[in-house]
Design an enzyme around this catalytic site. Structure first.
Site, PDB file in Angstrom:
ATOM      1  N   SER A   1       0.822  -1.194   0.000  1.00 21.97           N
ATOM      2  CA  SER A   1       0.000   0.000   0.000  1.00 21.97           C
ATOM      3  C   SER A   1       0.871   1.266   0.000  1.00 21.97           C
ATOM      4  O   SER A   1       1.657   1.470  -0.924  1.00 21.97           O
ATOM      5  CB  SER A   1      -0.960  -0.040   1.187  1.00 21.97           C
TER       6      SER A   1
ATOM      7  N   ASP B   1     -10.266  -3.582  -4.594  1.00 19.58           N
ATOM      8  CA  ASP B   1      -9.388  -2.569  -4.013  1.00 19.58           C
ATOM      9  C   ASP B   1      -9.459  -1.324  -4.886  1.00 19.58           C
ATOM     10  O   ASP B   1      -9.273  -1.410  -6.100  1.00 19.58           O
ATOM     11  CB  ASP B   1      -7.946  -3.097  -3.969  1.00 19.58           C
TER      12      ASP B   1
ATOM     13  N   HIS C   1      -7.984  -5.015  -0.281  1.00 18.08           N
ATOM     14  CA  HIS C   1      -6.791  -4.307   0.172  1.00 18.08           C
ATOM     15  C   HIS C   1      -6.291  -4.913   1.488  1.00 18.08           C
ATOM     16  O   HIS C   1      -7.069  -5.425   2.285  1.00 18.08           O
ATOM     17  CB  HIS C   1      -7.130  -2.827   0.380  1.00 18.08           C
TER      18      HIS C   1
END
Length: 311
Positions: free
Chosen positions: A158, A253, A283
């Site tokens: 991320s 996501d 995610h």
């Protein structure tokens, strides 16, 4: 494909009490919540590795805490510098301890997790500067880590994948050798317009509004900063000569499409790229492998692909 059935209960629990906007939430409270058992910190026995040591490395403003994981393997091994996710706002060495332990074990590498400064107290460029400084320090003293200068990699998830991609660009420009980069559901383009942001806008852990709020807290609203390569790696002037990349995105996501766009840009520039969008996943799946067999399979594949590039 529908959401992985193993993740439905988690999503139902999270969606039953929608969280307030990030801009309206105390960062300290968000960080404490992120440390609780669940998505960020598993309430299970830790994976066994050869050794684990907390240390510091020099930083541009202050010493940077790191955690060094060494495999049980004897002799020189690869080194992976890992940057945790958390939207540049949350996350630390503990929230990703399970992720980095497994990375150390599966890749059979020394893993150095970096506890960089966080927004909003320390917005861009502070987190990036810390990550770049830590990676340079480790590269320059590789004998203290895995002791294989030709087998240094960067990794992150991320926001951490955003930082890893940005540091990889800097390493290329500085002519520093880098064997690979592992980018799990990376943020790569702050001002792009992607279908996945609309398709997965709510209900899947990370919302589109979360993305906008986190970007604002990290990099502000100046288009020149937001479009710069250290913030939006997809918008770098060129991607030729970058380290081989292993990129994993998730079907559900909002960051899916920009991660895939970054993989396509690297491949178009002649970079060796492995990319996979994992159907049914959301995610943060690196942290979810203990509850989701599909996430476990995805992590297994991504770590195996990284290990192959460090062989």
């Amino acid at each position: 494909m529908p959401v992985d059935p193993a993740l439905v209960a988690l999503l139902d629990q999270l969606n039953a009490q929608p969280a307030p906007r990030i801009l309206d939430t105390d960062p300290a409270a968000m960080r404490e919540a992120n440390r609780q058992p669940g998505i960020g910190a598993p309430a299970t026995e830790p994976i066994t590795v050869g050794s684990v040591e907390d240390a510091t490395v020099p930083g541009p403003a202050q010493s940077i805490p790191v955690r060094v994981y060494r495999p049980a393997t004897d002799g020189p091994v690869p080194t992976v510098v890992f940057f945790h996710g958390g939207g540049w706002l949350t996350g630390d060495l503990d929230t990703h301890d399970d992720v980095t332990r497994r990375l150390c074990r599966d890749v059979e590498a020394v893993v150095v997790a970096v506890d960089y400064r966080l927004a909003p107290e320390d917005p861009f460029p502070a987190p990036y500067d810390d990550c770049l400084a830590a990676a340079r320090h480790i590269a320059d003293r590789i004998d203290d880590y895995g002791a294989r200068p030709d087998r240094l990699a960067l990794a992150g998830d991320s926001a951490g994948a955003n930082l890893a991609a940005a540091v990889a660009l800097a390493f290329r420009d500085e002519h520093r050798p880098l064997a690979a980069q592992l980018l799990a559901y990376p943020a790569t383009d702050f001002d792009g317009d992607y279908p996945s942001r609309t398709q997965n806008a709510t209900g899947y852990v990370l919302s589109h509004q979360d993305v906008l709020d986190l970007q604002h807290l990290y990099a502000g609203d100046d288009p020149a900063i937001r479009s710069s390569a250290p913030v939006s790696p997809l918008r770098a002037a060129g991607h030729a000569g970058l380290a081989p990349a292993v990129i994993g995105t998730a079907q559900y996501d909002p960051l899916r499409d920009e991660g895939n766009a970054y993989a396509a840009a690297l491949a178009s520039a002649g970079v060796d790229v492995f990319v996979r969008t994992y159907d049914g996943l959301i995610h943060a799946f690196l942290n979810l492998y203990r509850i989701s067999p599909a996430a476990d399979a995805a992590v297994t594949e991504l770590y195996a692909q990284l290990k192959n590039r460090l062989a």
